[in-house]
Design an enzyme around this catalytic site. Structure first.
Site, PDB file in Angstrom:
ATOM      1  N   SER A   1       0.835  -1.197   0.000  1.00  0.00           N
ATOM      2  CA  SER A   1       0.000   0.000   0.000  1.00  0.00           C
ATOM      3  C   SER A   1       0.880   1.262   0.000  1.00  0.00           C
ATOM      4  CB  SER A   1      -0.957  -0.072   1.195  1.00  0.00           C
ATOM      5  OG  SER A   1      -1.963   0.883   1.087  1.00  0.00           O
TER       6      SER A   1
ATOM      7  N   ASP B   1     -10.337  -4.301  -4.573  1.00  0.00           N
ATOM      8  CA  ASP B   1      -9.717  -3.248  -3.766  1.00  0.00           C
ATOM      9  C   ASP B   1     -10.535  -1.961  -3.891  1.00  0.00           C
ATOM     10  OD1 ASP B   1      -8.050  -1.266  -2.695  1.00  0.00           O
ATOM     11  OD2 ASP B   1      -6.231  -2.305  -3.331  1.00  0.00           O
TER      12      ASP B   1
ATOM     13  N   HIS C   1      -8.168  -4.869  -0.373  1.00  0.00           N
ATOM     14  CA  HIS C   1      -6.927  -4.121  -0.129  1.00  0.00           C
ATOM     15  C   HIS C   1      -6.014  -4.836   0.868  1.00  0.00           C
ATOM     16  CE1 HIS C   1      -4.567  -0.478  -0.588  1.00  0.00           C
ATOM     17  NE2 HIS C   1      -4.401  -0.425   0.720  1.00  0.00           N
TER      18      HIS C   1
HETATM   19  C1  MLT Z   1      -1.367   5.926  -0.063  1.00  0.00           C
HETATM   20  O1  MLT Z   1      -1.682   6.896   0.565  1.00  0.00           O
HETATM   21  O2  MLT Z   1      -0.186   5.599  -0.291  1.00  0.00           O
HETATM   22  C2  MLT Z   1      -2.492   5.106  -0.598  1.00  0.00           C
HETATM   23  O3  MLT Z   1      -3.677   5.831  -0.521  1.00  0.00           O
HETATM   24  C3  MLT Z   1      -2.617   3.811   0.092  1.00  0.00           C
HETATM   25  C4  MLT Z   1      -2.741   3.951   1.578  1.00  0.00           C
HETATM   26  O4  MLT Z   1      -1.732   3.980   2.236  1.00  0.00           O
HETATM   27  O5  MLT Z   1      -3.855   4.004   2.105  1.00  0.00           O
END
Ligand code: MLT
Length: 211
Positions: A105, A155, A186
């Site tokens: 992520s 996701d 996710h």
């Molecule tokens: C981010 O901010 O890198 C993406 O939105 C994924 C997350 O960390 O939630």
């Protein structure tokens, strides 16, 4: 350990020739989070696991965002360079070859940015739930760098088209990209582990065969 730029954990490996992993956690994680994943994906490899330096409502991250999926790109660029410098310093300290990043992520997004801004610090990347980090990345030569992107079909944060754009951009820069989309959301799942393990085994097999 705190005297390099990032708070981090380092777990030395015990398998000769295993490429070290640079573990990059998701929003709200820390340097401990991905150690079990790293051990499962690359048994016996050295693990270098920094904590992101941003706090968003108390949750560590690797760079600032303006909203979910909308990034502060100036901050992202600055933080990607700082992370790249950390990796170089840690490589000297622990005597490591260039690691493969394993990010989830937010950690996958900064790993993709490091690939596009400082490709020399990584020997490849495993990107779980990554999206396009930079709207206008510089031209970069990623020839021969193996990259695995693992996306979730359900996701709610990352549209499939966005992950696909990242795969295409990295491939156009010469990376050897494999993009897998799993029937999940996710969150990380056991299927992420299996896919990453298999991909890494194939990469190391090809590396040994070429040596
Ligand atoms: C981010 O901010 O890198 C993406 O939105 C994924 C997350 O960390 O939630």
């Amino acid at each position: 350990m705190t005297d390099l730029s990032h708070i981090h954990r380092f777990v030395p490996g015990n398998r000769h020739g295993a490429t070290p992993l640079l573990l990059l956690h998701g929003t709200g994680g820390d340097e401990n989070d991905l150690l079990p994943l790293g051990q499962a994906v690359a048994p016996g490899a050295s693990l270098l696991s920094p904590r992101g330096q941003i706090l968003e409502n108390g949750m560590p991250r690797f760079f600032r965002r303006l909203a979910e999926g909308v990034f502060d790109e100036d901050d992202l660029r600055r933080r990607a360079h700082q992370l790249a410098d950390f990796v170089n310093d840690a490589r000297n300290r622990y005597d490591l070859p260039a690691p493969i990043a394993l990010g989830y992520s937010n950690g996958a997004n900064i790993a993709a940015a490091v690939l596009q801004l400082r490709p020399e610090v990584l020997s490849g990347a495993i990107l779980h739930r990554a999206m396009v980090p930079l709207r206008d990345p510089p031209a970069v030569d990623l020839a021969g760098k193996p990259v695995l992107i693992v996306s979730g079909q359900m996701d709610p944060i990352i549209p499939a088209s966005n992950a696909e754009r990242l795969a295409v951009a990295l491939a156009k820069s010469g990376a050897d990209v494999q993009h897998r989309t799993l029937p999940i959301g996710h969150q990380l799942s056991q299927a992420d582990v299996t896919v990453a393990q298999q991909w890494l085994r194939d990469i190391e097999f090809a590396k040994d065969a070429a040596a």
